[in-house]
Design a protein around this motif. Structure first.
Motif, PDB file in Angstrom:
ATOM      1  N   SER A 132      50.888 -44.246  34.682  1.00 26.11           N
ATOM      2  CA  SER A 132      50.281 -45.492  35.954  1.00 26.11           C
ATOM      3  C   SER A 132      51.175 -46.466  35.290  1.00 26.11           C
ATOM      4  O   SER A 132      51.222 -46.423  36.397  1.00 26.11           O
TER       5      SER A 132
ATOM      6  N   PHE B 163      58.818 -40.106  40.832  1.00 20.33           N
ATOM      7  CA  PHE B 163      57.081 -40.981  41.862  1.00 20.33           C
ATOM      8  C   PHE B 163      57.721 -41.691  43.382  1.00 20.33           C
ATOM      9  O   PHE B 163      56.396 -40.946  43.541  1.00 20.33           O
TER      10      PHE B 163
ATOM     11  N   LYS C 110      54.468 -39.884  46.147  1.00 17.66           N
ATOM     12  CA  LYS C 110      54.629 -41.117  46.826  1.00 17.66           C
ATOM     13  C   LYS C 110      54.733 -40.738  47.936  1.00 17.66           C
ATOM     14  O   LYS C 110      53.281 -41.004  49.192  1.00 17.66           O
TER      15      LYS C 110
ATOM     16  N   SER D 177      54.022 -45.591  37.900  1.00 15.81           N
ATOM     17  CA  SER D 177      54.067 -45.263  39.569  1.00 15.81           C
ATOM     18  C   SER D 177      53.390 -46.784  40.109  1.00 15.81           C
ATOM     19  O   SER D 177      53.507 -47.032  41.185  1.00 15.81           O
ATOM     20  N   GLU D 178      52.790 -47.828  39.187  1.00 16.67           N
ATOM     21  CA  GLU D 178      52.392 -49.123  39.789  1.00 16.67           C
ATOM     22  C   GLU D 178      53.924 -49.906  40.006  1.00 16.67           C
ATOM     23  O   GLU D 178      53.901 -50.548  40.950  1.00 16.67           O
TER      24      GLU D 178
ATOM     25  N   ASN E 124      43.423 -45.104  35.705  1.00 12.26           N
ATOM     26  CA  ASN E 124      44.712 -44.930  35.696  1.00 12.26           C
ATOM     27  C   ASN E 124      44.873 -45.957  34.464  1.00 12.26           C
ATOM     28  O   ASN E 124      42.910 -46.214  33.579  1.00 12.26           O
TER      29      ASN E 124
ATOM     30  N   THR F 171      50.441 -38.722  42.910  1.00 12.90           N
ATOM     31  CA  THR F 171      50.937 -39.617  42.111  1.00 12.90           C
ATOM     32  C   THR F 171      51.413 -38.750  40.905  1.00 12.90           C
ATOM     33  O   THR F 171      51.381 -37.124  41.679  1.00 12.90           O
TER      34      THR F 171
ATOM     35  N   LYS G 202      50.222 -37.166  36.894  1.00 12.15           N
ATOM     36  CA  LYS G 202      49.578 -37.349  36.317  1.00 12.15           C
ATOM     37  C   LYS G 202      50.132 -36.455  35.095  1.00 12.15           C
ATOM     38  O   LYS G 202      50.145 -35.101  36.027  1.00 12.15           O
TER      39      LYS G 202
END
Lengths: 440, 440
Positions: free
Chosen positions: B169, B238, B242, B172-173, B285, B247, B249
């Motif tokens: 997470s 990633f 995107k 990704s962020e 997340n 995403t 996982k």
């Protein structure tokens, strides 16, 4: 293996969408089910209103004599899928009296008579299962009664009515009016010709009663549930909600309320509410259902899936049938229900939530101050205010619209505030009053 | 009421985070639990490695003699929260032999020995519950074994490891590298000093084995689970994900695979995979867990909540304790496990999924055609290709990167393709091979 065991006899009452799927899966998955139960399931008969040859099942299985069917010695489990409260109640009570375990999806009946049915099952020492009564295929009843049996449930908030969720999702996505979204839902088969039970929240209230009963070990009936439908939700409300980072959902909420003296009450209520887009319930769209649970130790949990439809509901029914059948084969019963806590039901007036209000006002100096003081006078604290000027077709100012978001206030304080606002000469109308959930 | 009933004796083995919370809740909620069980729970003793006065519980409850504790006549339920496989296995087997019901959260042990433990419980005719072993507080075991007992589970895909989900997470962020995200997770207490069990997927594999066993009524052990960790997932992956609307996982997947001849196999596997942003798992997340289930009749279901932590795990443990205690008081047992289907385990080579590949190539005419023909030669169909030129610090071209997204192909066909690609003189390196899930 299992085939040598004495079969478990099943009677199905009702041959609509769900009943037809239950019968089909019992046949198609007979071997798997037998392995899981330890004995084969045997369909003894199907109770219908009128025997006809074109029902897709062997006609000799059909009978109009439900009373005789549920009394048969070779029936162990009665699956009630007839729908209305009567004659379902009579049939279930008769089945329990004859020592049959009962599986039902009849939320309206359960929400009226859960105590009476549970007592009858207890007396007969048989199982009464109803996983399919709330949120279709989604396991909710068993998690609440069993998995969370060692925890303290604080709150349950569910999207448990597919029709209204479809309508509200459409309004959110397309900006449609309520009437247009309802018409579309009707055309696509998501809303019935008379949508009252759905759009006025009666269906959601029955489910709220069942959820509150099992979550708080307290008998809550549909009549105890405070209820508002979605018919007054406007496209304008959705636009305002979006500006506040929210969407609008019809929620069935059951909450443990601790009073100032430490005593507890249970609140059960159904209404459309603003839900922040970051909340897991906000992204439950279309005909999907979800139940969000907050418990003291477990924290936040959510159960998501298909809340209606023949096959999903049949899945939940058959899960119950397998459990009841296993108990028969193994000579036991499933876990009894808890001793009941009998918490009192909280009247809506004492329930605190946040509120969203939309007002039309004259665009004069001092209007906002007059409006704000009506909130302050009743101890309702304002969190956010937005005022926008309105103009007519020629661009001439014709007043303003004020959107107010409050902090938590009781329903009683808010209702008094709304009454007072309506009496203000600067207020033309109070267009909307909606609650906001999921922010604390 | 309940207080007049003979109490149900409980022994807790292990006093870490979870054990401490279990003991606390048993004390704080004693009255509620007694009402739900029909008799009070009585804590008889706590097995610890070393008795000390500063453990926050009455020291006279502590004992190092676990063997004697689980054999006590006044103990009905043994709660095993010791952690490692041994001495937990010995303690549980001893408890079962003495006729105690057992509740455990020991996923590593269950993933090795579920058959042996289940057989011992069956022989002793007592309950063996382990809701807390997978996804902490989230009810998963009971829904799969009971609510879906009448359905046919097709697939389970879970985010069941909080550490890796936190790391992915964060990547990704923020676009962070794996190393930076791991360091941050360690600093915040989300990753252990030696994170191997989490980041290499061992923990997720143990949980996949348990999920596969109960979903498909087949014994699957941790060693049967194909496993890839997340250490090779890059910030570049990633970015590519995107761009593809996805995403990444770490998924624990259990799947029913139907062979051409109609026979069935079970696939259990753990790997990082691209997941479309529109899939419900994509928005799970941080340290949250979720288990997504697809069943023939129920359709898609998801269970979401806190997968770890003392209190959430204690909630699941106590739910099991209450169920086992109710069964004791009512003189029965919970439902036995199903007869096992004993489906064979599918080797990873036969498992079809979609693939994402990232290649570095020389930027020459005909490169794409050469690359594409290696896929075509092995029957791997390409769904999407993106090629971007690469430049060095001075802006001079230094080759290109090609991202390929395939349609479904078997692992065997894809592995052969990758081997062939690596041998191509126009390919500098195959930087990433990841699967894509959740698109069919």
């Amino acid at each position: 293996m299992a085939e040598t065991e004495k079969p478990v006899g099943v009677a199905v009452l009702g041959l609509g969408n769900v009943g037809t799927e239950v019968v089909r899966i019992m046949e198609d998955s007979a071997e798997d089910l037998a392995a899981r139960i330890g004995a084969p399931l045997q369909l003894r008969g199907i109770g219908v209103r009128r025997v006809a040859a074109d029902r897709g099942v062997p006609v000799e299985l059909l009978t109009e004599d439900v009373e005789a069917l549920v009394a048969r010695d070779d029936v162990d489990i009665v699956v009630e899928l007839m729908g209305p409260v009567e004659p379902a109640r009579r049939a279930i009570l008769a089945a329990l009296e004859h020592g049959k375990s009962v599986v039902t999806a009849n939320k309206a009946l359960l929400a009226q008579s859960t105590g009476k049915l549970a007592t009858a099952a207890e007396k007969a020492r048989v199982d009464l299962y109803f996983e399919a009564a709330v949120a279709g295929a989604i396991p909710v009843i068993r998690p609440l009664t069993q998995s969370l049996a060692g925890d303290r449930v604080l709150r349950v908030a569910g999207i448990v009515n597919g029709t209204t969720n479809y309508i509200l999702s459409a309004m959110s996505e397309t900006g449609a009016s309520y009437d247009d979204a309802l018409a579309e839902a009707g055309a696509l088969g998501y809303a019935e010709a008379d949508p009252t039970a759905d759009v006025e929240g009666y269906d959601a209230a029955a489910k709220a009663a069942i959820l509150a009963s099992i979550a708080f070990h307290t008998r809550v009936q549909a009549d105890d549930v405070y209820r508002e439908g979605i018919t007054a939700v406007s496209a304008e409300d959705f636009a305002s909600a979006k500006a506040l980072g929210c969407t609008i959902k019809l929620l069935s909420i059951c909450e443990r309320i601790t009073n100032a003296d430490g005593s507890e009450q249970v609140s059960a209520r159904v209404y459309p509410a603003l839900v922040p887009l970051t909340h897991p319930l906000a992204s439950v769209n279309g005909a999907f259902n979800a139940v969000f649970v907050e418990a003291a130790a477990a924290g936040q949990l959510m159960f998501y899936g298909q809340g209606a439809g023949g096959a999903p509901t049949a899945s939940a029914v058959l899960g119950d049938v397998v459990m009841a059948a296993r108990n028969r084969v193994q000579g036991g019963r499933g876990p009894r229900e808890s001793k009941y806590a009998r918490l009192p039901i909280a009247p809506i007036g004492v329930v605190p939530t946040r509120y969203y209000l939309s007002l039309y006002v004259h665009d004069k100096p001092g209007v906002l101050s007059k409006v704000a003081s009506e909130f302050a006078n009743r101890g309702v604290s304002i969190a956010e205010v937005r005022q926008e000027g309105l103009v007519d077709e020629d661009g001439q100012p014709i007043g303003a619209r004020i959107v107010v978001l409050t902090h938590r206030a009781t329903d009683a304080a808010l209702s008094e505030t709304v009454t007072a606002l309506k009496e203000l000469d600067v207020v033309s109308s109070v267009a909307s009053v909606l609650r906001m959930e999921g922010t604390e």
